[in-house]
Write a protein that holds these residues in place. Structure first.
Motif, PDB file in Angstrom:
ATOM      1  N   ALA A 107      -3.305 -16.174   6.255  1.00  0.00           N
ATOM      2  CA  ALA A 107      -3.741 -14.816   6.570  1.00  0.00           C
ATOM      3  C   ALA A 107      -3.503 -14.522   8.044  1.00  0.00           C
ATOM      4  CB  ALA A 107      -5.225 -14.653   6.245  1.00  0.00           C
ATOM      5  N   GLY A 108      -3.204 -13.265   8.350  1.00  0.00           N
ATOM      6  CA  GLY A 108      -2.949 -12.908   9.736  1.00  0.00           C
ATOM      7  C   GLY A 108      -3.460 -11.534  10.095  1.00  0.00           C
ATOM      8  N   MET A 109      -3.647 -11.331  11.390  1.00  0.00           N
ATOM      9  CA  MET A 109      -4.084 -10.041  11.913  1.00  0.00           C
ATOM     10  C   MET A 109      -3.456  -9.822  13.278  1.00  0.00           C
ATOM     11  SD  MET A 109      -6.007  -7.239  11.825  1.00  0.00           S
ATOM     12  CE  MET A 109      -7.405  -7.413  10.704  1.00  0.00           C
ATOM     13  N   ILE A 110      -2.951  -8.603  13.494  1.00  0.00           N
ATOM     14  CA  ILE A 110      -2.503  -8.164  14.814  1.00  0.00           C
ATOM     15  C   ILE A 110      -3.424  -7.031  15.249  1.00  0.00           C
ATOM     16  CG2 ILE A 110      -0.630  -7.179  16.188  1.00  0.00           C
ATOM     17  CD1 ILE A 110       1.316  -8.268  14.047  1.00  0.00           C
ATOM     18  N   SER A 111      -4.043  -7.178  16.399  1.00  0.00           N
ATOM     19  CA  SER A 111      -4.839  -6.108  16.996  1.00  0.00           C
ATOM     20  C   SER A 111      -4.175  -5.741  18.317  1.00  0.00           C
ATOM     21  CB  SER A 111      -6.274  -6.568  17.253  1.00  0.00           C
ATOM     22  OG  SER A 111      -6.889  -7.010  16.063  1.00  0.00           O
ATOM     23  N   TYR A 112      -3.888  -4.456  18.518  1.00  0.00           N
ATOM     24  CA  TYR A 112      -3.222  -4.077  19.761  1.00  0.00           C
ATOM     25  C   TYR A 112      -3.730  -2.732  20.261  1.00  0.00           C
ATOM     26  CZ  TYR A 112      -0.186  -0.893  17.066  1.00  0.00           C
ATOM     27  OH  TYR A 112       0.296   0.110  16.259  1.00  0.00           O
ATOM     28  N   LYS A 129      -3.145  -6.131   9.099  1.00  0.00           N
ATOM     29  CA  LYS A 129      -3.360  -7.337   8.300  1.00  0.00           C
ATOM     30  C   LYS A 129      -2.042  -7.735   7.657  1.00  0.00           C
ATOM     31  CE  LYS A 129      -6.801  -7.881   5.586  1.00  0.00           C
ATOM     32  NZ  LYS A 129      -7.768  -7.677   4.480  1.00  0.00           N
ATOM     33  N   PHE A 130      -1.813  -9.042   7.529  1.00  0.00           N
ATOM     34  CA  PHE A 130      -0.575  -9.501   6.902  1.00  0.00           C
ATOM     35  C   PHE A 130      -0.770 -10.901   6.348  1.00  0.00           C
ATOM     36  CE2 PHE A 130      -0.339 -10.818  11.363  1.00  0.00           C
ATOM     37  CZ  PHE A 130       0.054 -12.135  11.271  1.00  0.00           C
TER      38      PHE A 130
END
Length: 349
Positions: free
Chosen positions: A228-233, A220-221
């Motif tokens: 708002a942001g999200m990286i899923s990897y 989350k960032f």
């Protein structure tokens, strides 16, 4: 136009791709290859250029090269770049330019001191979908950005993490965000700016025996404007690469660029804007049993040749390469694994 002379340091899959494109370019010339393996083993004999078994032997020779392309394991990039720059060469550095922020800045100091260029390789910026998303953001067509979601779901199995390989090691690989997904971190940074207020969780689902780090993560960032942001990897996807995508929820529209390599405009609804027709054809780097990211390296070589001939400026600044290392390092500060030391690095070339 002056023909630019290149040497390739590290002649694995991506190094051979560099060599191929240099040999095809009318204003570039491949003058040497550098790797600890024999040219026959590397299938380099068609290039008919001198081969050196380490960088010191090359630098001690009278071989004339304008640029050295550094295509070695990640953990060697920074030290080798500094060494080449200090000997008067420009450098092209495969992603990431370093695994440590301090080492990334060492490259900047050397480049400034010696008035040399250091070109980070982040070829995904040349994809039509990525350039279009950057244009929509910069022009204000999307209005205020509310949310950004980036998904990177790939497969890396035992064909990739083979015993004795540098892949999977903390000192030379660094983790999926450095080795697999730094291209997409660059796209995120280039398009939306640095991320802040990072909160990350990491998981290792099926690589416990093959890697020293996670295979998956949720990050989350926030962006500077409060979005708002999200990286899923993950590199635990079954059998083959699945998706690399960015979804943007904004004041005046919603867009998603996706596909396996962020090369398809999957959704576009922007106020006053029709969905564009983009070139979604994408060459992909093939590495035998697995695939890498977009293969736009010919445009990287073109930019280097034109820059050194005074026709244009670098498409990607060294500072932008440093920013990617900073972002990933800030994320990985929350990873509960050991730190590397220089003594852990194997000097493969």
């Amino acid at each position: 136009m002056k023909k630019i002379k290149f040497a390739i340091l590290g002649c694995g899959h991506i190094g051979k791709r560099h060599a191929e494109l240099i040999a095809q370019h009318p204003n570039a010339e491949l003058v040497a290859t550098i790797d600890l393996r024999e040219p026959e083993e590397l299938q380099l004999s068609d290039y008919h250029v001198p081969h050196f078994f380490n960088i010191d032997a090359f630098l001690a020779s009278d071989m004339n090269a304008d640029v050295i392309n550094i295509c070695t394991p990640n953990g060697l990039h920074a030290e080798q770049a500094v060494k080449c720059i200090d000997e008067g060469h420009h450098v092209v550095i495969e992603k990431p330019i370093a695994l440590q922020v301090e080492e990334a800045y060492d490259i900047l100091v050397a480049a400034d001191k010696n008035s040399r260029y250091a070109f980070p390789v982040v070829q995904n910026r040349y994809s039509a979908t990525v350039k279009w998303l950057k244009q929509m953001t910069d022009s204000g067509a999307l209005g205020k950005i509310y949310m950004v979601q980036m998904n990177c779901f790939w497969n890396r199995d035992e064909h990739y993490y083979t015993k004795g390989s540098w892949h999977g090691t903390l000192a030379l690989d660094g983790g999926p965000l450095f080795t697999q997904f730094s291209h997409f971190i660059d796209v995120l940074n280039w398009t939306f700016g640095k991320i802040t207020n990072i909160n990350a969780d990491f998981y290792n689902f099926n690589h416990q025996e093959t890697t020293a780090f996670e295979d998956s993560g949720l990050i989350k960032f926030e962006l500077a404007n409060g979005a708002a942001g999200m990286i899923s990897y993950s590199t635990s996807v079954f059998q083959s690469n699945f998706e690399s995508s960015i979804t943007v929820i904004a004041e005046k529209g919603t867009v998603k660029i996706g596909g396996q390599y962020m090369n398809v405009l999957e959704y576009c609804q922007i106020d006053g804007t029709d969905k564009p027709v983009l070139d979604e054809h994408q060459l992909v780097n093939h590495y035998g049993a697995y695939k890498g990211s977009a293969s736009n390296h010919q445009q990287v070589i073109e930019n280097v040749v034109n820059t050194l001939n005074g026709l244009e400026k670098p498409d990607v600044s060294l500072q932008e390469g440093i920013e990617v290392v900073e972002i990933i390092s800030n994320i990985y500060q929350q990873r509960k694994i050991g730190k590397t030391t220089p003594q852990e690095k194997k000097y493969l070339v």
